[in-house]
Design a protein around this motif. Structure first.
Motif, short mmCIF file in Angstrom:
data_model
loop_
_atom_site.label_atom_id
_atom_site.label_comp_id
_atom_site.label_asym_id
_atom_site.label_seq_id
_atom_site.Cartn_x
_atom_site.Cartn_y
_atom_site.Cartn_z
N TYR A 136 0.69 -1.12 -0.03
CA TYR A 136 -0.21 -0.24 -0.05
C TYR A 136 1.11 1.36 -0.29
CZ TYR A 136 -3.25 3.42 1.64
OH TYR A 136 -3.80 4.84 2.22
N CYS A 137 0.46 2.11 -0.77
CA CYS A 137 1.15 3.05 -1.00
C CYS A 137 0.61 4.22 -1.42
CB CYS A 137 2.39 3.14 -2.63
SG CYS A 137 3.57 4.79 -2.43
N PRO A 138 0.33 5.14 -0.36
CA PRO A 138 -0.53 6.40 -0.61
C PRO A 138 0.05 7.41 -1.63
CG PRO A 138 -0.17 6.70 1.73
CD PRO A 138 0.81 4.98 1.27
N LEU A 139 -1.11 7.99 -2.42
CA LEU A 139 -0.44 9.44 -2.74
C LEU A 139 -0.97 10.82 -3.11
CD1 LEU A 139 -0.72 6.54 -6.07
CD2 LEU A 139 1.06 6.97 -5.06
N PRO A 140 0.01 11.26 -3.64
CA PRO A 140 -0.90 12.52 -3.01
C PRO A 140 -2.11 13.26 -3.94
CG PRO A 140 1.26 12.83 -4.03
CD PRO A 140 1.16 11.22 -3.57
N GLY A 141 -2.60 14.12 -3.49
CA GLY A 141 -4.03 13.77 -5.06
C GLY A 141 -3.87 14.90 -5.69
N ASP A 142 -2.56 15.37 -5.87
CA ASP A 142 -2.76 16.52 -7.08
C ASP A 142 -2.11 15.26 -7.79
OD1 ASP A 142 -0.28 16.55 -5.53
OD2 ASP A 142 0.43 18.27 -5.72
N GLU A 197 0.18 -2.24 -9.83
CA GLU A 197 -1.19 -2.93 -10.68
C GLU A 197 -1.53 -1.75 -9.55
OE1 GLU A 197 -4.51 -5.70 -8.61
OE2 GLU A 197 -3.32 -6.73 -9.57
N ILE A 198 -3.15 -0.62 -10.54
CA ILE A 198 -3.10 0.47 -9.50
C ILE A 198 -4.45 -0.03 -8.67
CG2 ILE A 198 -4.00 2.26 -9.38
CD1 ILE A 198 -1.88 2.96 -11.49
#
Length: 143
Positions: free
Chosen positions: A9-15, A53-54
């Motif tokens: 799990y890798c949280p990604l920034p919203g922008d 895989e997203i």
């Protein structure tokens, strides 16, 4: 051979989605298919390789709500403590005022008792001594 996947799990920034660079990188990592629809031999995975895989997840509103609750808990807790202390102070003040009122009432109250006065039930409270006993009328008249 097991087809088990390791997931990270890798949280990604919203922008991240504003420009197309991230999507282009994702597409480059996908396997290339030939005209027949099969994955070309040079694009097949070998040992210890994987494709990106997203998976888009809905945000966890529970933790967001918990964060909001904790953010307001400090001022709310402070208000509760202040209200508790004010309540204790007010009750103590009223208790002291009640004690003072009882003391004032005690000193204001007359200690004299009324006799030969009709009470609530209609009975007359008497001392047991009559005027005739005190006056001594026969002895005084003869003298």
């Amino acid at each position: 051979w097991s087809m088990e996947k390791d997931r990270f799990y890798c949280p990604l920034p919203g922008d991240l989605w504003r420009d197309n660079k991230f999507l282009e990188l994702c597409k480059e990592n996908l396997p290339k298919r030939g005209e027949d629809g099969k994955i070309a031999k040079e694009n097949r995975l070998v040992t210890d390789q994987c494709y990106l895989e997203i998976v888009v997840h809905q945000p966890d509103y529970y933790w967001m709500t918990t964060g909001r609750v904790f953010s307001i808990s400090k001022p709310f807790g402070t208000l509760l403590v202040v209200q508790f202390l004010l309540t204790l102070w007010y009750r103590n003040k009223k208790r002291k005022e009640e004690e003072m009122r009882k003391q004032k009432d005690y000193f204001r109250k007359s200690l004299a008792k009324a006799f030969n006065v009709k009470g609530k039930g209609g009975e007359v409270k008497s001392t047991g001594v009559d005027f005739a006993d005190v006056a001594g009328g026969d002895k005084i008249k003869s003298a």
